[in-house]
Design a protein around this motif. Structure first.
Motif, PDB file in Angstrom:
ATOM      1  N   GLN A   1      13.464   7.908   0.602  1.00  0.00           N
ATOM      2  CA  GLN A   1      13.145   7.938   1.870  1.00  0.00           C
ATOM      3  C   GLN A   1      12.272   8.416   2.810  1.00  0.00           C
ATOM      4  N   ARG A   2      11.411   9.010   2.131  1.00  0.00           N
ATOM      5  CA  ARG A   2      10.026   9.355   3.239  1.00  0.00           C
ATOM      6  C   ARG A   2       8.972   8.343   3.086  1.00  0.00           C
TER       7      ARG A   2
ATOM      8  N   GLU B   1      10.573   5.694   5.781  1.00  0.00           N
ATOM      9  CA  GLU B   1       9.910   6.633   7.102  1.00  0.00           C
ATOM     10  C   GLU B   1       8.832   6.445   7.716  1.00  0.00           C
ATOM     11  N   SER B   2       7.793   6.275   6.204  1.00  0.00           N
ATOM     12  CA  SER B   2       6.770   5.710   6.937  1.00  0.00           C
ATOM     13  C   SER B   2       5.825   5.433   7.171  1.00  0.00           C
TER      14      SER B   2
ATOM     15  N   ALA C   1       7.215   1.004   8.410  1.00  0.00           N
ATOM     16  CA  ALA C   1       8.433   0.921   8.874  1.00  0.00           C
ATOM     17  C   ALA C   1       8.320  -0.927   8.318  1.00  0.00           C
TER      18      ALA C   1
END
Length: 146
Positions: free
Chosen positions: A110-111, A114-115, A117
């Motif tokens: 998930q990180r 999120e970083s 797109a």
């Protein structure tokens, strides 16, 4: 295996390949290598699912409800859904022989999304295509049952 070997292996997995090179490198760096002896249990049905596993070497028997079985070998991602949502395991996974895996924690995955797109968009689009296909398949089967 070297970092570059891990990245190359991750790139052979269709779902992960969508993320692109930089994200795959972060996955390879942040993933945990785990070894299992023959008969070791990776997870059991009903366990909280907080990670996916990439089989590097060896093989894993996956037994789902109703005794359906499959064998996962090298370059297979097990527990893909656990990477993107909170869920419980619907199957039990047992090493059939000495097996090496990369454990990808949901929090790491998930990180990365999120970083990046663009990687997240590509993955979302793939899941939308799969969902549409599954709905079409269900409608086809449902039509035959009527």
């Amino acid at each position: 295996m070297s970092l570059e070997d891990d990245v190359a292996q991750l790139a052979r997995i269709p779902t992960l390949r969508l993320l692109g090179g930089p994200a795959l490198r972060m996955l390879a760096i942040g993933s945990e290598q785990r070894g299992f002896a023959s008969g070791d249990v990776l997870f059991r049905a009903g366990d909280d699912a907080d990670a996916g596993y990439v089989v590097q070497r060896g093989s894993i028997r996956i037994t789902a409800a109703g005794s359906q079985q499959a064998v996962a070998g090298p370059d297979t991602l097990i527990g893909e859904l656990a990477l993107v949502m909170t869920t419980r395991r619907t199957s039990t996974a047992v090493a059939l022989e000495p097996t090496a895996t990369l454990r990808i924690a949901r929090s790491l995955f998930q990180r990365i999304l999120e970083s990046d797109a663009d990687a997240a968009r590509r993955l979302r689009d793939e899941f939308m295509v799969r969902s549409s296909q599954a709905i079409s398949d269900l409608m086809l089967v449902g039509g035959r049952l009527l």
